[in-house]
Write a protein that holds these residues in place. Sequence first.
Motif, PDB file in Angstrom:
ATOM      1  N   THR A   1       0.843  -1.194   0.000  1.00 21.24           N
ATOM      2  CA  THR A   1       0.000   0.000   0.000  1.00 21.24           C
ATOM      3  C   THR A   1       0.878   1.243   0.000  1.00 21.24           C
ATOM      4  N   PRO A   2       1.508   1.587  -1.120  1.00 23.15           N
ATOM      5  CA  PRO A   2       2.430   2.726  -1.111  1.00 23.15           C
ATOM      6  C   PRO A   2       1.781   4.045  -0.705  1.00 23.15           C
ATOM      7  N   GLY A   3       0.466   4.167  -0.935  1.00 26.72           N
ATOM      8  CA  GLY A   3      -0.222   5.415  -0.624  1.00 26.72           C
ATOM      9  C   GLY A   3      -0.262   5.777   0.841  1.00 26.72           C
ATOM     10  N   ILE A   4       0.031   4.831   1.746  1.00 27.14           N
ATOM     11  CA  ILE A   4       0.033   5.200   3.171  1.00 27.14           C
ATOM     12  C   ILE A   4       1.212   6.097   3.518  1.00 27.14           C
ATOM     13  N   ALA A   5       2.160   6.246   2.588  1.00 31.55           N
ATOM     14  CA  ALA A   5       3.266   7.176   2.821  1.00 31.55           C
ATOM     15  C   ALA A   5       2.772   8.610   2.979  1.00 31.55           C
ATOM     16  N   ARG A   6       1.591   8.915   2.464  1.00 31.82           N
ATOM     17  CA  ARG A   6       1.058  10.271   2.525  1.00 31.82           C
ATOM     18  C   ARG A   6       0.369  10.565   3.855  1.00 31.82           C
ATOM     19  N   LEU A   7       0.186   9.552   4.673  1.00 35.09           N
ATOM     20  CA  LEU A   7      -0.425   9.760   5.988  1.00 35.09           C
ATOM     21  C   LEU A   7       0.624  10.227   6.991  1.00 35.09           C
ATOM     22  N   HIS A   8       0.200  11.065   7.908  1.00 39.87           N
ATOM     23  CA  HIS A   8       1.086  11.526   8.975  1.00 39.87           C
ATOM     24  C   HIS A   8       0.571  10.980  10.302  1.00 39.87           C
TER      25      HIS A   8
ATOM     26  N   GLN B   1      -9.734   3.634  -0.997  1.00 41.00           N
ATOM     27  CA  GLN B   1      -9.834   4.681  -2.025  1.00 41.00           C
ATOM     28  C   GLN B   1      -8.592   4.758  -2.902  1.00 41.00           C
ATOM     29  N   LEU B   2      -7.546   4.014  -2.563  1.00 38.63           N
ATOM     30  CA  LEU B   2      -6.308   4.056  -3.330  1.00 38.63           C
ATOM     31  C   LEU B   2      -6.382   3.120  -4.531  1.00 38.63           C
ATOM     32  N   ASP B   3      -5.744   3.529  -5.621  1.00 39.06           N
ATOM     33  CA  ASP B   3      -5.724   2.669  -6.813  1.00 39.06           C
ATOM     34  C   ASP B   3      -4.984   1.364  -6.537  1.00 39.06           C
TER      35      ASP B   3
ATOM     36  N   PHE C   1      -9.855  -6.433  -3.647  1.00 38.47           N
ATOM     37  CA  PHE C   1     -10.163  -7.750  -4.206  1.00 38.47           C
ATOM     38  C   PHE C   1      -9.948  -8.871  -3.185  1.00 38.47           C
ATOM     39  N   HIS C   2      -9.834  -8.479  -1.924  1.00 39.90           N
ATOM     40  CA  HIS C   2      -9.630  -9.466  -0.859  1.00 39.90           C
ATOM     41  C   HIS C   2     -10.511  -9.120   0.343  1.00 39.90           C
TER      42      HIS C   2
ATOM     43  N   ARG D   1       4.850   4.717  -6.560  1.00 38.96           N
ATOM     44  CA  ARG D   1       6.058   3.953  -6.883  1.00 38.96           C
ATOM     45  C   ARG D   1       6.714   4.638  -8.082  1.00 38.96           C
ATOM     46  N   ASP D   2       7.841   5.303  -7.857  1.00 44.31           N
ATOM     47  CA  ASP D   2       8.382   6.193  -8.880  1.00 44.31           C
ATOM     48  C   ASP D   2       9.801   5.883  -9.326  1.00 44.31           C
ATOM     49  N   LEU D   3      10.523   5.024  -8.604  1.00 42.48           N
ATOM     50  CA  LEU D   3      11.916   4.760  -8.957  1.00 42.48           C
ATOM     51  C   LEU D   3      12.208   3.260  -8.871  1.00 42.48           C
TER      52      LEU D   3
END
Length: 263
Positions: free
Chosen positions: A63-70, A112-114, A120-121, A221-223
């Motif tokens: 879940t890479p999007g949790i990086a945006r949570l503080h 809500q994250l792509d 699906f689980h 995921r960018d690099l």
Amino acid sequence: MPRVVALYRYPVKGFTPEACEVLDVLAQGRIAGDRVLGIRFANSGVIDDAWSTKHEFIALVNTPGIARLHLRFNHQTLRLGISFEDTVLVDEPLDDNGRKRIAAAIENYVLQLDENPLSFHPDRLPLRVVGNGIMSRYQDNEAGQITLHSRESLAAVAGAVGDADLSELRFRSNIAIEGLEPWEEQSWVKRKIRIGQVIFDVVTPKSRCLATQANPNSGERDLPILKTLLSTFNQKKPTFAIGMVTSGAGGQIHIGDKVCLLD
């Protein structure tokens, strides 16, 4: 002589760090307050608060999007706050109702994250907040390890991927140091070092996972960190940083402490 330049602990496994001036190193080879909580899938099959692999949790690897949570965790009152940008998603104590509300807030955000491990689980729901908020137990290694990297090794990876501002937060180490040649810390495996007054056994190089490819700011995921570690640096496994346990008693380590190789 190499010195400590940054210290981190991660109250909730897989989520954002706390930057610290001092870390308390426990005698069993863990950092006090580090990985004391986790957000676990319902179908993990793990009893109560027992250790399990990162793949049983909401974490950057899935879940890479949790990086945006503080996160803000009060280690004294055992209260966890989670915000996204300027919005507080949840702020609750670790009682039964508070844990349910924390888990529900994370579930709602993740769905809500792509890229997420839940859509699906459905058998992974409801999520559970595990851990007592005090005992450090959810490191990637069941025995627990304290992790360290050098800024020189970070700079080498940054040059290879073409990002001069590559953040060390991708690698989720507890200790960052300066004053070595790139990758020199890898030669410390099976040796002892002293940081301040604490002696460590360096037990392993740290293999890396997809978590390193998640940008700590954007959650994207960018690099190609893993591919770069393998190809540019001729590694058999993607490796960055070292894992350590205490050799004898614990103690405190501070920013500015000297790092000495003992044997």
